[in-house]
Design an enzyme around this catalytic site. Structure first.
Site, PDB file in Angstrom:
ATOM      1  N   ASP A   1      -9.595   6.006 -16.350  1.00  6.69           N
ATOM      2  CA  ASP A   1     -11.025   5.881 -16.581  1.00  6.69           C
ATOM      3  C   ASP A   1     -11.273   6.303 -18.032  1.00  6.69           C
ATOM      4  O   ASP A   1     -10.435   6.972 -18.647  1.00  6.69           O
ATOM      5  CB  ASP A   1     -11.772   6.789 -15.600  1.00  6.69           C
ATOM      6  CG  ASP A   1     -13.259   6.837 -15.847  1.00  6.69           C
ATOM      7  OD1 ASP A   1     -13.869   5.761 -15.987  1.00  6.69           O
ATOM      8  OD2 ASP A   1     -13.807   7.951 -15.920  1.00  6.69           O
TER       9      ASP A   1
ATOM     10  N   ASP B   1     -14.869   7.297 -19.789  1.00 11.95           N
ATOM     11  CA  ASP B   1     -15.832   8.387 -19.976  1.00 11.95           C
ATOM     12  C   ASP B   1     -15.533   9.539 -19.027  1.00 11.95           C
ATOM     13  O   ASP B   1     -15.530   9.365 -17.805  1.00 11.95           O
ATOM     14  CB  ASP B   1     -17.258   7.892 -19.712  1.00 11.95           C
ATOM     15  CG  ASP B   1     -17.666   6.774 -20.651  1.00 11.95           C
ATOM     16  OD1 ASP B   1     -18.502   7.019 -21.524  1.00 11.95           O
ATOM     17  OD2 ASP B   1     -17.133   5.642 -20.509  1.00 11.95           O
TER      18      ASP B   1
END
Length: 215
Positions: free
Chosen positions: A8, A10
């Protein structure tokens, strides 16, 4: 055998909360409102515009001004996308360790691909990532597994040969739906939740903890 690690973006790879908070506070400033502290914006940074606009103005997608304010927010964010954003401590070293081991790594994020690519460019990571799948790269967002399947297609690997690393329950759900093992990170935003309850295969305290699960 694990052949690739997908991250991922952020809250997992990069600490983007300062610039997301800056964008929403610029919006508040133009409306005569005081800036929000990081404690109000950081926990929802993984939710993007929806989370930040709710924190900043208490509105959601059903609000009549939401679409216009979302566009305003995204433009402000794009223009300030790497003011204070940095890789989390230890992430740069982790990426180097993966490359040294001959393991490919890539990004699967709900952030729009255009913005994710711009951020990776600013962080000098674009040429090193084996794939970048954004929130608009497929018809579905996480927790749907489609973005992770798209990443596997892009790097020509089976899901079972990949690990996904994330900081939100959606990341765990998406990975499991795709048939991947998943590591949840404690250093991320967590969206106010307890990662102990997400049923991830591993819960890691710092980036280099991941390496012990790749042997």
């Amino acid at each position: 055998m694990i052949k690739a690690v997908l991250f991922d973006l952020d809250g997992t790879l990069a600490d983007t909360a300062p610039d997301l908070g800056y964008a929403v506070n610029r919006m508040r400033e133009t409306r005569g409102l005081l800036p929000l502290p990081a404690s109000a914006t950081r926990p929802v940074a993984s939710l993007g515009a929806r989370g930040l606009l709710h924190a900043g103005f208490g509105i959601g997608p059903d609000h009549p001004e939401y679409d216009a304010m979302r566009e305003e927010f995204l433009l402000l964010y794009e223009n300030n996308i790497c003011r204070d954003t940095r890789l989390f401590p230890g992430v740069g070293e982790l990426l180097e360790a993966l490359e040294t081991r001959g393991l490919r790594w890539g990004i699967v994020t709900n952030k729009a691909e255009r913005l994710a690519r711009l951020l990776l460019d600013r962080l000098h990571l674009t040429s090193r990532a084996s794939c970048l799948i954004g929130g608009d790269s497929t018809p579905h967002l996480k927790p749907h597994p489609a973005p992770l399947f798209a990443a596997c297609t892009a790097i020509h690997e089976d899901p079972g040969a990949c690990i996904y690393v994330g900081d939100d329950r959606r990341d765990v759900e998406a990975a499991h739906a795709a048939g991947m093992q998943v590591a949840a990170v404690r250093w991320g935003y967590l969206n106010g939740n307890d990662p102990e309850r997400w049923n991830a295969e591993w819960l890691i305290e710092k980036p280099d903890d991941l390496l012990q699960h790749l042997r």
